[in-house]
Each structure stands twice: as structure tokens, then as C-alpha cells.
Design a protein around this motif. Structure first.
Motif, PDB file in Angstrom:
ATOM      1  N   ARG A 195      13.493  -0.570   5.027  1.00 54.90           N
ATOM      2  CA  ARG A 195      12.368  -0.705   4.112  1.00 54.90           C
ATOM      3  C   ARG A 195      11.755   0.660   3.855  1.00 54.90           C
ATOM      4  NH1 ARG A 195      10.388  -3.718   8.904  1.00 54.90           N
ATOM      5  NH2 ARG A 195      12.170  -2.467   9.566  1.00 54.90           N
ATOM      6  N   LEU A 196      11.110   0.804   2.716  1.00 55.63           N
ATOM      7  CA  LEU A 196      10.332   1.997   2.418  1.00 55.63           C
ATOM      8  C   LEU A 196       8.859   1.615   2.397  1.00 55.63           C
ATOM      9  CD1 LEU A 196      12.405   3.615  -0.483  1.00 55.63           C
ATOM     10  CD2 LEU A 196      12.424   4.253   1.940  1.00 55.63           C
ATOM     11  N   ALA A 197       8.038   2.477   2.961  1.00 56.70           N
ATOM     12  CA  ALA A 197       6.591   2.254   2.954  1.00 56.70           C
ATOM     13  C   ALA A 197       5.939   3.391   2.175  1.00 56.70           C
ATOM     14  CB  ALA A 197       6.044   2.196   4.372  1.00 56.70           C
ATOM     15  N   TYR A 198       5.218   3.029   1.151  1.00 54.84           N
ATOM     16  CA  TYR A 198       4.510   4.013   0.326  1.00 54.84           C
ATOM     17  C   TYR A 198       3.060   4.063   0.804  1.00 54.84           C
ATOM     18  CZ  TYR A 198       8.628   3.787  -2.644  1.00 54.84           C
ATOM     19  OH  TYR A 198       9.924   3.836  -3.114  1.00 54.84           O
ATOM     20  N   PRO A 208      -0.846   5.896   1.257  1.00 56.17           N
ATOM     21  CA  PRO A 208      -1.812   6.645   0.457  1.00 56.17           C
ATOM     22  C   PRO A 208      -1.707   8.148   0.720  1.00 56.17           C
ATOM     23  CG  PRO A 208      -2.864   4.815   1.592  1.00 56.17           C
ATOM     24  CD  PRO A 208      -1.472   4.899   2.126  1.00 56.17           C
ATOM     25  N   ALA A 209      -1.855   8.929  -0.330  1.00 54.16           N
ATOM     26  CA  ALA A 209      -1.925  10.395  -0.261  1.00 54.16           C
ATOM     27  C   ALA A 209      -0.609  11.056   0.115  1.00 54.16           C
ATOM     28  CB  ALA A 209      -3.018  10.856   0.709  1.00 54.16           C
ATOM     29  N   GLU A 210       0.468  10.274   0.227  1.00 51.23           N
ATOM     30  CA  GLU A 210       1.777  10.843   0.550  1.00 51.23           C
ATOM     31  C   GLU A 210       2.689  10.765  -0.673  1.00 51.23           C
ATOM     32  OE1 GLU A 210       2.591  12.457   3.188  1.00 51.23           O
ATOM     33  OE2 GLU A 210       0.749  12.036   4.291  1.00 51.23           O
ATOM     34  N   LYS A 211       3.358  11.875  -0.966  1.00 45.71           N
ATOM     35  CA  LYS A 211       4.273  11.886  -2.119  1.00 45.71           C
ATOM     36  C   LYS A 211       5.541  11.090  -1.841  1.00 45.71           C
ATOM     37  CE  LYS A 211       2.908  16.283  -4.254  1.00 45.71           C
ATOM     38  NZ  LYS A 211       1.886  16.765  -3.308  1.00 45.71           N
ATOM     39  N   GLU A 212       6.012  11.184  -0.610  1.00 48.63           N
ATOM     40  CA  GLU A 212       7.279  10.542  -0.248  1.00 48.63           C
ATOM     41  C   GLU A 212       7.023   9.331   0.655  1.00 48.63           C
ATOM     42  OE1 GLU A 212      10.177  11.455  -1.488  1.00 48.63           O
ATOM     43  OE2 GLU A 212       9.198  13.066  -2.600  1.00 48.63           O
ATOM     44  N   PRO A 213       7.810   8.281   0.470  1.00 46.49           N
ATOM     45  CA  PRO A 213       7.658   7.125   1.369  1.00 46.49           C
ATOM     46  C   PRO A 213       8.245   7.412   2.748  1.00 46.49           C
ATOM     47  CG  PRO A 213       9.509   6.780  -0.112  1.00 46.49           C
ATOM     48  CD  PRO A 213       8.859   8.076  -0.527  1.00 46.49           C
ATOM     49  N   VAL A 214       7.835   6.634   3.732  1.00 49.33           N
ATOM     50  CA  VAL A 214       8.483   6.700   5.042  1.00 49.33           C
ATOM     51  C   VAL A 214       9.433   5.514   5.149  1.00 49.33           C
ATOM     52  CG1 VAL A 214       6.572   7.909   6.142  1.00 49.33           C
ATOM     53  CG2 VAL A 214       6.668   5.407   6.243  1.00 49.33           C
ATOM     54  N   ARG A 215      10.441   5.693   5.986  1.00 49.80           N
ATOM     55  CA  ARG A 215      11.494   4.690   6.061  1.00 49.80           C
ATOM     56  C   ARG A 215      11.393   3.914   7.371  1.00 49.80           C
ATOM     57  NH1 ARG A 215      17.204   5.614   3.319  1.00 49.80           N
ATOM     58  NH2 ARG A 215      18.192   3.639   3.800  1.00 49.80           N
ATOM     59  N   ILE A 264       5.303  -1.906   0.355  1.00 47.86           N
ATOM     60  CA  ILE A 264       6.568  -1.938   1.100  1.00 47.86           C
ATOM     61  C   ILE A 264       7.672  -2.386   0.155  1.00 47.86           C
ATOM     62  CG2 ILE A 264       7.820  -2.878   3.081  1.00 47.86           C
ATOM     63  CD1 ILE A 264       5.382  -1.239   3.913  1.00 47.86           C
ATOM     64  N   GLU A 265       8.752  -1.655   0.182  1.00 49.65           N
ATOM     65  CA  GLU A 265       9.915  -2.021  -0.632  1.00 49.65           C
ATOM     66  C   GLU A 265      11.082  -2.279   0.304  1.00 49.65           C
ATOM     67  OE1 GLU A 265      13.001   0.271  -3.619  1.00 49.65           O
ATOM     68  OE2 GLU A 265      10.925   0.959  -3.532  1.00 49.65           O
TER      69      GLU A 265
END
Lengths: 67, 89
Positions: A20-23, A25-32, A12-13
Motif C-alpha cells: 500500500r501507499l500512504a500519502y 500531509p506535507a510530504e511530497k512522496e508517499p510511504v510504502r 491510502i492506495e
């Protein structure tokens, strides 16, 4: 204690405020993650202090359950 | 839960792909001690399938939650209910 079958590792960023951004597994793009509507109001965030509404972590839990 | 139900339906030769199975999901959030808490989640499935599949689909729906990882992880904390609406073809 049972052996762990799968360890889900997520980064989490925090951007700023509720964003926040959540990175995942297996996803190229983070979710917001953010806030909107009644949740934003709950935290005292008015429209002028919330330039961009986003789905909340609560929304993601609901979506994950339904998914 | 939609993924679990879809897989269970297709294991019984009921097509649940390409938009034939959808779900509307509602989460009811309450405030307790100034903290937002998810209390209830309601899932309404919509399945397009022939009438001949209705009985099997309803039976699968009644048991599918037991195989859903997220349901089994959350159900002691959140009241999760599901409903299956079949649109017969």
C-alpha cells in the motif's frame, strides 16, 4: 466533546497484495507499507509470493512512537 | 518520543541536534487470536553530552513522556518504556 485541534487526513492506495501507499500531509512522496520476515510468514507469504519486502504498518507505529 | 525529548533538552540548553541524540526502538509483537498486536515498545536513547549535563538530562528524561503526543495516545494500549544512555564528553 472537545473541539478537534487537528484533523490528520491521509490517503491510502492499495497496490496489490500487502503493498500500500500512504500519502501523508506535507510530504511530497508517499510511504510504502508492506510485509517482510516473520510478518510475511504470519500471513502465509513465502519468498516466491513476496517479490519485494517492505516495512509493515506495525513497524511504522513503533517508529512513530520512538520518533 | 525522540523529538519530544530533544526539544525538552534543548529548552534547557543541552544540545540534542546533529546526531547527538539518537534512539534505538524495539517493538514486541505478539499473536492473539491469529492477529498480530504490538504489546511493548522499548526506546533506548543515546545522548552525547558533557558530564555536567547528566543530572538535567536524566531529570528531563524522567518526565518527557508526559509531553509526547504519540506516547499519550498509545500508552494505555501498549507498554512503552524508555531508557537514557549518556555518552559523556
Amino acid at each position: 466533546m472537545k473541539d478537534v485541534t487537528y484533523l490528520s487526513k491521509i490517503r491510502i492506495e492499495r497496490l496489490q497484495g500487502p503493498d500500500r501507499l500512504a500519502y501523508l500531509p506535507a510530504e511530497k512522496e508517499p510511504v510504502r507499507f508492506g510485509v517482510h520476515g516473520p510478518v510475511a510468514e504470519h500471513y502465509g507469504l513465502t519468498a516466491d509470493r513476496l517479490p519485494e519486502p517492505h516495512a509493515t504498518t506495525l513497524d511504522y507505529v513503533v517508529a512513530a512512537a520512538g520518533g | 518520543m525522540t523529538g519530544t525529548l530533544g526539544g525538552a533538552l534543548e529548552a534547557r540548553q543541552i544540545d540534542a541536534s546533529n546526531g547527538r541524540l539518537t534512539a534505538d526502538v524495539e517493538g514486541e509483537i505478539e499473536t492473539e487470536n491469529k492477529v498480530l498486536i504490538i504489546r511493548r515498545i522499548r526506546v533506548t536513547y543515546h545522548l552525547k553530552t558533557p558530564e555536567t549535563s547528566r543530572e538535567t538530562a536524566e531529570r528531563v528524561h524522567r518526565i518527557h513522556h508526559q509531553s509526547c503526543p504519540v506516547y499519550m495516545s498509545l500508552h494505555k494500549a501498549i507498554d512503552i518504556s524508555t531508557e537514557l544512555q549518556i555518552e559523556a564528553e
